[in-house]
Design a protein around this motif. Sequence first.
Motif, PDB file in Angstrom:
ATOM      1  N   ALA A 141      -4.439  -4.977 -18.378  1.00  0.00           N
ATOM      2  CA  ALA A 141      -4.261  -4.750 -16.938  1.00  0.00           C
ATOM      3  C   ALA A 141      -3.871  -3.308 -16.657  1.00  0.00           C
ATOM      4  CB  ALA A 141      -3.190  -5.706 -16.397  1.00  0.00           C
ATOM      5  N   TYR A 142      -3.033  -2.726 -17.508  1.00  0.00           N
ATOM      6  CA  TYR A 142      -2.615  -1.336 -17.316  1.00  0.00           C
ATOM      7  C   TYR A 142      -3.808  -0.385 -17.446  1.00  0.00           C
ATOM      8  CZ  TYR A 142      -0.740   3.205 -18.767  1.00  0.00           C
ATOM      9  OH  TYR A 142      -0.495   4.548 -18.896  1.00  0.00           O
ATOM     10  N   THR A 145      -6.240  -0.863 -14.495  1.00  0.00           N
ATOM     11  CA  THR A 145      -5.731  -0.290 -13.247  1.00  0.00           C
ATOM     12  C   THR A 145      -5.839   1.230 -13.261  1.00  0.00           C
ATOM     13  OG1 THR A 145      -4.180  -2.139 -13.039  1.00  0.00           O
ATOM     14  CG2 THR A 145      -3.739  -0.178 -11.712  1.00  0.00           C
ATOM     15  N   VAL A 203      -0.551  -2.271  -4.943  1.00  0.00           N
ATOM     16  CA  VAL A 203      -0.699  -3.540  -5.672  1.00  0.00           C
ATOM     17  C   VAL A 203      -0.148  -3.408  -7.090  1.00  0.00           C
ATOM     18  CG1 VAL A 203      -2.389  -5.161  -6.600  1.00  0.00           C
ATOM     19  CG2 VAL A 203      -2.653  -4.277  -4.295  1.00  0.00           C
ATOM     20  N   TRP A 204      -0.381  -2.275  -7.728  1.00  0.00           N
ATOM     21  CA  TRP A 204       0.159  -2.049  -9.069  1.00  0.00           C
ATOM     22  C   TRP A 204       1.675  -1.989  -9.042  1.00  0.00           C
ATOM     23  CZ3 TRP A 204      -0.628  -2.806 -13.862  1.00  0.00           C
ATOM     24  CH2 TRP A 204       0.028  -2.071 -14.850  1.00  0.00           C
ATOM     25  N   PHE A 207       2.892  -5.539  -8.704  1.00  0.00           N
ATOM     26  CA  PHE A 207       2.671  -6.230  -9.981  1.00  0.00           C
ATOM     27  C   PHE A 207       3.750  -5.863 -11.008  1.00  0.00           C
ATOM     28  CE2 PHE A 207       0.820  -6.114 -14.254  1.00  0.00           C
ATOM     29  CZ  PHE A 207       0.386  -7.422 -14.401  1.00  0.00           C
ATOM     30  N   THR A 208       4.017  -4.568 -11.146  1.00  0.00           N
ATOM     31  CA  THR A 208       5.014  -4.129 -12.124  1.00  0.00           C
ATOM     32  C   THR A 208       6.414  -4.563 -11.729  1.00  0.00           C
ATOM     33  OG1 THR A 208       5.149  -1.993 -10.981  1.00  0.00           O
ATOM     34  CG2 THR A 208       3.663  -2.147 -12.857  1.00  0.00           C
ATOM     35  N   LEU A 386       0.200 -13.221 -10.747  1.00  0.00           N
ATOM     36  CA  LEU A 386       0.343 -11.770 -10.735  1.00  0.00           C
ATOM     37  C   LEU A 386      -0.956 -11.077 -11.132  1.00  0.00           C
ATOM     38  CD1 LEU A 386       3.876 -11.293 -12.335  1.00  0.00           C
ATOM     39  CD2 LEU A 386       3.238 -11.009  -9.960  1.00  0.00           C
ATOM     40  N   PHE A 387      -1.589 -11.581 -12.186  1.00  0.00           N
ATOM     41  CA  PHE A 387      -2.847 -10.986 -12.626  1.00  0.00           C
ATOM     42  C   PHE A 387      -3.954 -11.196 -11.576  1.00  0.00           C
ATOM     43  CE2 PHE A 387      -0.616 -11.443 -16.677  1.00  0.00           C
ATOM     44  CZ  PHE A 387      -0.851 -10.201 -17.235  1.00  0.00           C
ATOM     45  N   THR A 389      -3.424 -11.405  -8.318  1.00  0.00           N
ATOM     46  CA  THR A 389      -3.134 -10.451  -7.242  1.00  0.00           C
ATOM     47  C   THR A 389      -3.580  -9.045  -7.621  1.00  0.00           C
ATOM     48  OG1 THR A 389      -1.223 -11.783  -6.595  1.00  0.00           O
ATOM     49  CG2 THR A 389      -1.290  -9.521  -5.786  1.00  0.00           C
ATOM     50  N   LEU A 390      -3.328  -8.679  -8.876  1.00  0.00           N
ATOM     51  CA  LEU A 390      -3.761  -7.364  -9.322  1.00  0.00           C
ATOM     52  C   LEU A 390      -5.278  -7.225  -9.258  1.00  0.00           C
ATOM     53  CD1 LEU A 390      -3.132  -4.602 -10.618  1.00  0.00           C
ATOM     54  CD2 LEU A 390      -3.264  -5.732 -12.849  1.00  0.00           C
ATOM     55  N   LEU A 394      -7.384  -4.536  -7.044  1.00  0.00           N
ATOM     56  CA  LEU A 394      -8.337  -3.581  -7.618  1.00  0.00           C
ATOM     57  C   LEU A 394      -9.699  -3.685  -6.929  1.00  0.00           C
ATOM     58  CD1 LEU A 394      -7.554  -3.962 -11.437  1.00  0.00           C
ATOM     59  CD2 LEU A 394      -6.685  -2.236  -9.852  1.00  0.00           C
TER      60      LEU A 394
END
Length: 450
Positions: A141-142, A145, A203-204, A207-208, A386-387, A389-390, A394
Amino acid sequence: DPRGAGEGLPTLTVTTILEDPYVMVRGAELEGYCMELLAALAGMLRFQYRVRVVGDGQYGAVAAGGNWSGMIGEILRREADIAVAPLTVTSAREEVVSFTTPFLQTGIGILLRKDTASQDMSFFHFLSPFSKETWTALLFAYLLTCFCLFLVARLSPCEWNEPKNEENHFTFLNSLWFGAGALALQGATPRPQALSVRVIAVVWWLFTLALLAAYIANFTALLSSGSEQLPIQTFEDLVKQRNLEFGTLEGSSTFYYFKNSKNPIHQMIYEYMEKRREHVLVKTYQEAVQRVMDSNYAFIGESISQDLAAARHCNLIRAPEVIGARGFGIATTQASPWTKPLSIAVLKLRESGDLDYLRNKWWESSCLHQSRERWGPLEPPALGGLFLTLGIGLALGILAALAELSSSSRRAAAHAKKSCCSVFTEEICTRLRIKGAARQSQETSGKANA
């Protein structure tokens, strides 16, 4: 201990066994879970009762001569009418006596002392709050993003003044730095200007923030509860280890469960206990708990009784695996007219919630850290929202960048009197520095003008 619901009612002789918290001596009276259950049944079915503790202190097993010992033997000899105790319903006992509907459900578990069952934290214990799959998903995910930040910043005209002459600040390395800064809750440059880049950045950040909250909460629980991974999770782990002795109650249904089981692991446990029966088998449940507390000994017994021991003694813990689901029932003679009424009364007490009330009352923990369930690694499904939403963020960021670029291309096409698609393609090639495609596009445009 004679008790009853009134004069002129039938009187039943009840046999039981002293075991905390089922039946306990308090002064001149008996009290406990089974005594309150018996009082409730007497009030519902209108009978008096006289309670006596089993003479040999046994639950009930077949002796060498074929005779039954313990409470089962007293019922067969007509010394008692019913047995109200933590008496496990088994096929062997069902052949000689009758049982009511179980009033408690249990199984066979392993009781351990925490300092003998726990193992030292690993060097990388800080990774324990998340599973390997979760860490892999987080890394993916990192990187995804950061790549989307780089891509959207290249596509969006708001991040450029003159795309052909000015260098974009959101290089891939700068995008990686921006994403890492968000993971550490620190501000990082470059600062986004385009709406599309800001959407992905927000959004990131969300998420974090949620990810760090989950990590901190889970890691704090791991440290404060001392719930590091137990090396003994299952009965197979118990057989493989060599540091702990293990045994069960002599003549109990648990012992015969392993004796009759066809499972190879269970057979190994039985052979171990049979060869060392003088040393590893205990006479009473209290002796078993004390031995677990005082020595390197693991007790195999009823899981519900082990839950009570772990609630009363905070240095004890029950291993996760429970086998041989079974129940505690009230034993009567096979021709007894009380069997069915008692079963119906037990069902009514369960439906009304009275059995749950008694369970919570007598199994209340005295430990400061009452919860014994360990916080395990968080699996990806636990963070699926969470994933998701990320991913949505994106996608929205990329769509916003394409919309911005499309709007800018239409204006440029109208000003230069060119095709909107050709201008849009040129803009993409220019912003992504696709030189070969840009040159080919320019050549094609030149030929068309010629």
